[in-house]
Design a protein around this motif. Structure first.
Motif, PDB file in Angstrom:
ATOM      1  N   SER A 117     112.049  74.624  39.001  1.00 16.10           N
ATOM      2  CA  SER A 117     110.808  75.399  38.905  1.00 16.10           C
ATOM      3  C   SER A 117     111.001  76.736  38.204  1.00 16.10           C
ATOM      4  O   SER A 117     110.084  77.550  38.148  1.00 16.10           O
ATOM      5  N   GLU A 118     112.192  76.970  37.644  1.00 17.41           N
ATOM      6  CA  GLU A 118     112.478  78.196  36.908  1.00 17.41           C
ATOM      7  C   GLU A 118     112.668  77.886  35.427  1.00 17.41           C
ATOM      8  O   GLU A 118     112.864  76.735  35.038  1.00 17.41           O
ATOM      9  N   TYR A 119     112.597  78.922  34.616  1.00 13.33           N
ATOM     10  CA  TYR A 119     112.863  78.732  33.193  1.00 13.33           C
ATOM     11  C   TYR A 119     114.313  78.311  32.987  1.00 13.33           C
ATOM     12  O   TYR A 119     115.229  78.805  33.660  1.00 13.33           O
ATOM     13  N   LYS A 120     114.507  77.391  32.063  1.00  9.24           N
ATOM     14  CA  LYS A 120     115.842  76.873  31.781  1.00  9.24           C
ATOM     15  C   LYS A 120     116.712  77.983  31.202  1.00  9.24           C
ATOM     16  O   LYS A 120     116.280  78.759  30.362  1.00  9.24           O
ATOM     17  N   LYS A 121     117.957  78.027  31.679  1.00 11.18           N
ATOM     18  CA  LYS A 121     118.918  79.015  31.195  1.00 11.18           C
ATOM     19  C   LYS A 121     120.053  78.290  30.485  1.00 11.18           C
ATOM     20  O   LYS A 121     120.266  77.092  30.682  1.00 11.18           O
ATOM     21  N   TYR A 122     120.808  79.025  29.711  1.00 10.37           N
ATOM     22  CA  TYR A 122     121.846  78.405  28.898  1.00 10.37           C
ATOM     23  C   TYR A 122     122.923  77.735  29.747  1.00 10.37           C
ATOM     24  O   TYR A 122     123.569  76.779  29.316  1.00 10.37           O
ATOM     25  N   ASN A 160     111.518  74.140  30.090  1.00  8.92           N
ATOM     26  CA  ASN A 160     111.674  74.462  28.675  1.00  8.92           C
ATOM     27  C   ASN A 160     110.423  75.205  28.221  1.00  8.92           C
ATOM     28  O   ASN A 160     109.313  74.672  28.278  1.00  8.92           O
ATOM     29  N   LYS A 161     110.564  76.436  27.779  1.00 10.46           N
ATOM     30  CA  LYS A 161     109.408  77.262  27.422  1.00 10.46           C
ATOM     31  C   LYS A 161     108.590  76.645  26.292  1.00 10.46           C
ATOM     32  O   LYS A 161     107.354  76.671  26.324  1.00 10.46           O
ATOM     33  N   LYS A 162     109.265  76.079  25.305  1.00 10.42           N
ATOM     34  CA  LYS A 162     108.539  75.467  24.186  1.00 10.42           C
ATOM     35  C   LYS A 162     107.752  74.255  24.656  1.00 10.42           C
ATOM     36  O   LYS A 162     106.602  74.040  24.248  1.00 10.42           O
ATOM     37  N   GLN A 163     108.374  73.444  25.521  1.00 12.07           N
ATOM     38  CA  GLN A 163     107.681  72.281  26.059  1.00 12.07           C
ATOM     39  C   GLN A 163     106.499  72.703  26.917  1.00 12.07           C
ATOM     40  O   GLN A 163     105.435  72.078  26.894  1.00 12.07           O
ATOM     41  N   LEU A 164     106.688  73.785  27.680  1.00 15.26           N
ATOM     42  CA  LEU A 164     105.600  74.290  28.523  1.00 15.26           C
ATOM     43  C   LEU A 164     104.434  74.782  27.665  1.00 15.26           C
ATOM     44  O   LEU A 164     103.265  74.540  27.997  1.00 15.26           O
ATOM     45  N   GLU A 165     104.744  75.468  26.574  1.00 18.30           N
ATOM     46  CA  GLU A 165     103.684  75.932  25.668  1.00 18.30           C
ATOM     47  C   GLU A 165     102.916  74.752  25.074  1.00 18.30           C
ATOM     48  O   GLU A 165     101.691  74.808  24.917  1.00 18.30           O
ATOM     49  N   LYS A 166     103.624  73.674  24.771  1.00 19.72           N
ATOM     50  CA  LYS A 166     102.975  72.473  24.233  1.00 19.72           C
ATOM     51  C   LYS A 166     102.050  71.854  25.289  1.00 19.72           C
ATOM     52  O   LYS A 166     100.918  71.468  24.962  1.00 19.72           O
ATOM     53  N   LEU A 167     102.534  71.759  26.524  1.00 18.10           N
ATOM     54  CA  LEU A 167     101.706  71.233  27.611  1.00 18.10           C
ATOM     55  C   LEU A 167     100.471  72.101  27.820  1.00 18.10           C
ATOM     56  O   LEU A 167      99.361  71.592  28.028  1.00 18.10           O
TER      57      LEU A 167
END
Length: 279
Positions: free
Chosen positions: A249-254, A261-268
């Motif tokens: 439930s947190e942003y993915k870290k390295y 995944n922030k990019k995937q979340l923006e797409k959703l």
């Protein structure tokens, strides 16, 4: 012993060893099947109890929300009855119906969390009991579980008696801190599972992930410490599993493969917005 007898003895030993291995594997499969059956029975039992407790759940959410809020678990007639009960509250006496509700609901949530933290149930099992129903009302429930929330909600100032009943329930939870902790842990675990399955609106996922930039580590440590407290050193692997599961439930870290995944979340989020605009 001649060569023939030696060979026969070796063959018999090999066959016996093979049979023992087969019996051992069969016992393992039987134990796995039994454990799975036990989990299934627990899920069915808890789901039944959850359905039976809906009237108490509705009362808890009523106290956690403002009286005039649109989203309630209860129907309009029951809502009016509860408003009258709050208005009739005598400040010098305990509010029996409200205390009974919080004890029953949080008692069940704590019990299910206890089973998860002991490894008797998986997080996915607990999620199948509640689905997203519990999470849709997670904020008013957290208001009761966590006294850091303000006494105002969605711009409404709480009625004095409503506020007093809410504080009464919060006090009960403070005195039963183990139950309170396990309820919070269960909500966190269910939320992480819902995010993993993409069962929540991306806007809610994003809002919670932003909040977890500050609270995420504390939530994970709470789950780790409670698992360790319940089971001791033998549960260190399970405690770590609970800790890292909340990364969903947190942003993915390295350094962490799990997470949002922030990019995937923006797409959703974009897809959701487009669907809403097309209505």
């Amino acid at each position: 012993m001649n060569l023939s007898n030696y060979i026969n003895s070796s063959i018999i030993t090999a066959i016996a060893t093979g049979l023992l291995v087969i019996v051992g594997l069969a016992q393992v499969f039987v134990l796995i099947a039994q454990k799975k059956q036990t989990r299934l029975e627990l899920v069915i039992e808890y789901r039944k109890r959850w359905q039976e407790y809906r009237r108490y759940w509705g009362k808890v959410i009523f106290i956690g929300r403002n009286q005039e809020e649109y989203y309630q678990v209860i129907d309009e007639d029951v809502h009016k009855i509860l408003k009258n009960l709050v208005d009739a509250t005598q400040l010098e006496k305990p509010t029996i119906w409200a205390n009974e509700s919080i004890q029953i609901v949080c008692g069940l949530l704590s019990e299910i969390c206890y089973q998860v933290l002991q490894g008797q149930l998986y997080v996915s099992d607990a999620y199948s009991i509640f689905g997203t129903e519990l999470l849709r009302h997670g904020k008013p429930l957290r208001i009761l579980l966590d006294t850091k929330y303000n006494e105002t909600l969605n711009g409404y100032e709480l009625d004095y008696k409503h506020s007093r009943v809410r504080k009464e329930l919060q006090d009960w939870l403070i005195y039963h801190d183990g139950i309170r902790r396990r309820c919070l842990i269960l909500i966190d675990l269910l939320w992480a599972e819902a995010v993993r399955l993409e069962d929540l609106p991306p806007f809610d996922i994003k809002s919670a992930a932003n909040a977890k930039l500050k609270t995420g580590k504390l939530n994970k440590l709470r789950a780790f410490n409670e698992t360790y407290r319940l089971n001791g050193i033998k549960s260190i692997n399970l405690a770590l599993k609970m800790y890292f599961f909340l990364n969903n439930s947190e942003y993915k870290k390295y350094y962490n493969r799990k997470g949002i995944n922030k990019k995937q979340l923006e797409k959703l989020e974009s897809n959701w917005t487009n669907r809403l605009l097309r209505k």
